[in-house]
Design an enzyme around this catalytic site. Structure first.
Site, PDB file in Angstrom:
ATOM      1  N   HIS A 282       4.202  11.369  -8.111  1.00  0.00           N
ATOM      2  CA  HIS A 282       4.517  12.404  -7.306  1.00  0.00           C
ATOM      3  C   HIS A 282       4.614  13.898  -8.199  1.00  0.00           C
ATOM      4  O   HIS A 282       4.274  14.839  -7.596  1.00  0.00           O
ATOM      5  CB  HIS A 282       5.763  12.406  -6.404  1.00  0.00           C
ATOM      6  CG  HIS A 282       6.964  12.554  -7.308  1.00  0.00           C
ATOM      7  ND1 HIS A 282       7.672  11.422  -7.571  1.00  0.00           N
ATOM      8  CD2 HIS A 282       7.500  13.591  -7.469  1.00  0.00           C
ATOM      9  CE1 HIS A 282       8.804  11.847  -7.998  1.00  0.00           C
ATOM     10  NE2 HIS A 282       8.965  13.113  -8.099  1.00  0.00           N
TER      11      HIS A 282
ATOM     12  N   LEU B  64      -0.786 -11.795   0.921  1.00  0.00           N
ATOM     13  CA  LEU B  64      -0.751 -13.170   1.934  1.00  0.00           C
ATOM     14  C   LEU B  64      -0.942 -13.162   3.223  1.00  0.00           C
ATOM     15  O   LEU B  64      -1.270 -14.191   3.705  1.00  0.00           O
ATOM     16  CB  LEU B  64       0.930 -13.351   1.947  1.00  0.00           C
ATOM     17  CG  LEU B  64       1.523 -14.685   1.954  1.00  0.00           C
ATOM     18  CD1 LEU B  64       1.165 -15.890   1.344  1.00  0.00           C
ATOM     19  CD2 LEU B  64       3.167 -15.015   1.836  1.00  0.00           C
ATOM     20  N   GLY B  65      -0.832 -11.797   3.978  1.00  0.00           N
ATOM     21  CA  GLY B  65      -1.629 -12.089   5.265  1.00  0.00           C
ATOM     22  C   GLY B  65      -0.587 -12.528   6.536  1.00  0.00           C
ATOM     23  O   GLY B  65      -0.808 -13.205   7.290  1.00  0.00           O
ATOM     24  N   VAL B  66       0.807 -12.216   6.260  1.00  0.00           N
ATOM     25  CA  VAL B  66       1.736 -12.541   7.192  1.00  0.00           C
ATOM     26  C   VAL B  66       2.654 -11.351   7.491  1.00  0.00           C
ATOM     27  O   VAL B  66       2.659 -10.207   6.912  1.00  0.00           O
ATOM     28  CB  VAL B  66       2.857 -13.611   6.661  1.00  0.00           C
ATOM     29  CG1 VAL B  66       2.159 -14.893   6.144  1.00  0.00           C
ATOM     30  CG2 VAL B  66       3.693 -12.803   5.376  1.00  0.00           C
ATOM     31  N   MET B  67       3.233 -11.235   8.937  1.00  0.00           N
ATOM     32  CA  MET B  67       3.904 -10.630   9.338  1.00  0.00           C
ATOM     33  C   MET B  67       5.569 -11.066   9.184  1.00  0.00           C
ATOM     34  O   MET B  67       5.820 -12.396   9.487  1.00  0.00           O
ATOM     35  CB  MET B  67       3.900 -10.052  10.624  1.00  0.00           C
ATOM     36  CG  MET B  67       2.547  -8.990  10.821  1.00  0.00           C
ATOM     37  SD  MET B  67       2.317  -8.407  12.470  1.00  0.00           S
ATOM     38  CE  MET B  67       1.911  -9.647  13.357  1.00  0.00           C
TER      39      MET B  67
ATOM     40  N   GLY C 184      12.784  18.201 -11.788  1.00  0.00           N
ATOM     41  CA  GLY C 184      12.231  18.211 -13.331  1.00  0.00           C
ATOM     42  C   GLY C 184      12.518  16.993 -13.984  1.00  0.00           C
ATOM     43  O   GLY C 184      11.746  16.703 -14.981  1.00  0.00           O
ATOM     44  N   ASN C 185      13.618  16.262 -13.599  1.00  0.00           N
ATOM     45  CA  ASN C 185      13.642  14.852 -14.262  1.00  0.00           C
ATOM     46  C   ASN C 185      12.860  13.712 -13.962  1.00  0.00           C
ATOM     47  O   ASN C 185      12.611  12.946 -14.747  1.00  0.00           O
ATOM     48  CB  ASN C 185      15.216  14.336 -14.139  1.00  0.00           C
ATOM     49  CG  ASN C 185      16.097  15.014 -14.754  1.00  0.00           C
ATOM     50  OD1 ASN C 185      17.096  15.482 -14.516  1.00  0.00           O
ATOM     51  ND2 ASN C 185      16.179  14.703 -16.360  1.00  0.00           N
ATOM     52  N   SER C 186      12.066  14.076 -12.919  1.00  0.00           N
ATOM     53  CA  SER C 186      11.074  12.958 -12.223  1.00  0.00           C
ATOM     54  C   SER C 186      10.022  12.616 -13.433  1.00  0.00           C
ATOM     55  O   SER C 186       9.303  13.319 -13.905  1.00  0.00           O
ATOM     56  CB  SER C 186      10.606  13.632 -11.051  1.00  0.00           C
ATOM     57  OG  SER C 186      11.314  13.539  -9.856  1.00  0.00           O
TER      58      SER C 186
ATOM     59  N   ASP D  86       4.886   4.883  -7.390  1.00  0.00           N
ATOM     60  CA  ASP D  86       5.080   6.311  -7.879  1.00  0.00           C
ATOM     61  C   ASP D  86       4.884   6.374  -9.381  1.00  0.00           C
ATOM     62  O   ASP D  86       5.695   6.658 -10.034  1.00  0.00           O
ATOM     63  CB  ASP D  86       6.284   6.676  -7.514  1.00  0.00           C
ATOM     64  CG  ASP D  86       6.665   8.222  -7.539  1.00  0.00           C
ATOM     65  OD1 ASP D  86       5.523   8.985  -7.609  1.00  0.00           O
ATOM     66  OD2 ASP D  86       7.946   8.686  -7.552  1.00  0.00           O
TER      67      ASP D  86
END
Length: 471
Positions: free
Chosen positions: A112, A270-273, A213-215, A142
């Site tokens: 970001h 994986l393809g699961v909910m 600013g620390n990011s 991020d």
């Protein structure tokens, strides 16, 4: 006279005891001076510039939405702010931090910090300023990697974030509000934190003072090793409130290596909910405690279906790594390379079983964390849902509704604040009666306009505003 001397001796004894106590306390507190002297050269300030098209502040408003006082003076023609003209590019600048991970010029920061940047400038500790190229960035974790044209740069030593313990001292170096190489310190408040829109990062929570600013700056342990990247804070005021979050360096380096090698990040699929396992569900499945991830549905074309997983299975471990709760599974699967064979420990029909299957590659159109629906409309909303049973509907006093199983951390639903476990009752004033009917509702939702969503959370009804981006 003797009494005075006794009093004086007593005071001297107390003073000596106090000084000894203060000296002992000072020895117990960490000294960060050597750490800072050694690490500071490897920390950089990052400034970015991007050009944005200026717009009239009233552009996009209907006449009925513009304050009466402005319409009284200007009618339907509103002036641009001084010095601006419609369509003329305006320069926007932002600041962040980063650190050098290789002496040939590779630098790590937050995605970001450099998002949308047209120019990236890196200022080193010795005051040199170098133009940087974006090698790659990964929005889901991020993490971003930059490259500057330089050699023999000072690098930081990387630690093992898996060794961090709650309560140990840590320090941060960065550029809050542009104040270069500011040092703050604190302790690790918690580990493996899951934040609402970040399903793939087991955040390190600290009380280290972090501000804008620390990011992108490094988080150090007492050995001077980087154990995290300072990424975000929780705040109600806009400033630091004692809750800071860092990306573990082990997670960040896995992403950085992929970005350097191929410019993109690939994740296992994986393809699961899935949904959380409540205490009552754990009891019904014959488990001694509520843990793991309950499979609510399976993509018929995904690796889970091919490997033999079933709806109702509770995944307890992946390659021996314990699945503490449903938020743990996306991280374990996502950090495993596509095509890898994994061994799953699960509970099925009251018995523990093991199953081995091969992970797929995360689909480009994916929707939700560890379990994705390939339906384009649910992907548009950014959720996967499961039907409610009759008991739940009777308890809540509703005729329809669906339970949200997973939320895509980058989707519209996450931006609106929807969470796994929420029960979706209505959307845009229209009742949600089933998962299939929700697809039809979502397909008719307008883009770039907020619509009300009613849901149940923790037994309470509430509304949130949902805004879908344009196609």
């Amino acid at each position: 006279m003797m009494r005075t001397l006794r009093h004086l001796s007593l005071w001297m004894l107390l003073a000596g005891t106090l000084l000894a106590w203060q000296s002992a306390m000072a020895r117990e507190l960490p000294d960060f001076t050597e750490l800072v002297e050694e690490a500071a050269p490897g920390v950089v300030n990052i400034s970015t510039t991007r050009m944005v098209e200026s717009r009239n502040p009233f552009q996009g408003f209907g006449n009925e939405e513009i304050p009466e006082i402005f319409r009284h003076f200007f009618g339907d023609r509103f002036p641009m702010p001084p010095g601006q003209a419609p369509g003329r590019p305006q320069e926007r600048q932002s600041l962040g931090s980063g650190f050098i991970i290789s002496n040939d010029g590779y630098i790590m920061t937050n995605a970001h910090v450099v998002d949308g940047a047209d120019e990236i400038l890196v200022r080193l500790n010795d005051r040199r300023e170098l133009a940087a190229e974006l090698v790659g960035s990964d929005e889901r974790t991020d993490v971003a990697v930059l490259k500057v044209d330089a050699s023999d740069l000072p690098t930081l030593r990387l630690g093992d974030s898996d060794d961090l313990r709650v309560g140990e001292w840590v320090a941060a170096i960065g550029s809050p509000f542009g104040f270069d190489h500011s040092v703050t310190a604190g302790i690790v408040s918690a580990i493996d934190r899951t934040l609402p829109r970040d399903a793939y990062v087991p955040f390190i929570q600290t009380d280290v003072a972090i501000n804008p600013g620390n990011s992108g700056g490094p988080l150090f342990n007492l050995d001077g090793e980087v154990v995290g990247i300072n990424s975000q804070i929780f705040t109600r005021s806009g400033g630091f409130m004692g809750l800071s979050f860092a990306i573990p360096i082990n997670v960040a380096m896995d992403v950085a290596d992929q970005l350097r090698d191929g410019g993109e990040v690939r994740r296992g699929w994986l393809g699961v909910m899935i949904q959380p396992v409540s205490r009552d569900l754990a009891e019904s499945f014959g488990m001694d405690e509520p843990r793991g991830a309950l499979i609510a549905d399976i993509d018929p074309e995904g690796p889970a279906a091919e490997g033999g997983l079933q709806a109702g299975d509770v995944i307890l471990a992946v390659d021996g790594a314990r699945v503490h709760d449903s938020s743990t599974l996306p991280r374990l699967i996502g950090r495993t390379a596509p095509g890898s064979d994994v061994e799953l420990e699960l509970m099925r029909d009251g018995e523990r079983q093991t199953l081995e299957l091969t992970l797929g590659d995360w689909p480009d159109s994916g929707s939700a964390a560890a379990g994705e629906s390939r339906d384009s409309q649910q992907a548009r909303l950014g959720i996967s849902v499961v039907e409610l049973d009759a008991t739940e509907r009777e308890r809540l006093g509703i005729e329809g509704g669906v339970r949200i199983a997973e939320v895509d951390p980058t989707g519209a639903a996450a931006a609106a604040g929807l969470q796994p476990g929420d029960i979706l009752v209505s959307i845009d004033h229209r009742a949600v009666t089933s998962a299939s009917q929700l697809v039809s509702l979502v397909s008719e939702l307008p883009a770039d306009r907020a619509v009300p969503v009613r849901l149940y959370r923790d037994g309470r009804s509430l509304f949130v505003a949902l805004r879908l981006a344009g196609d």
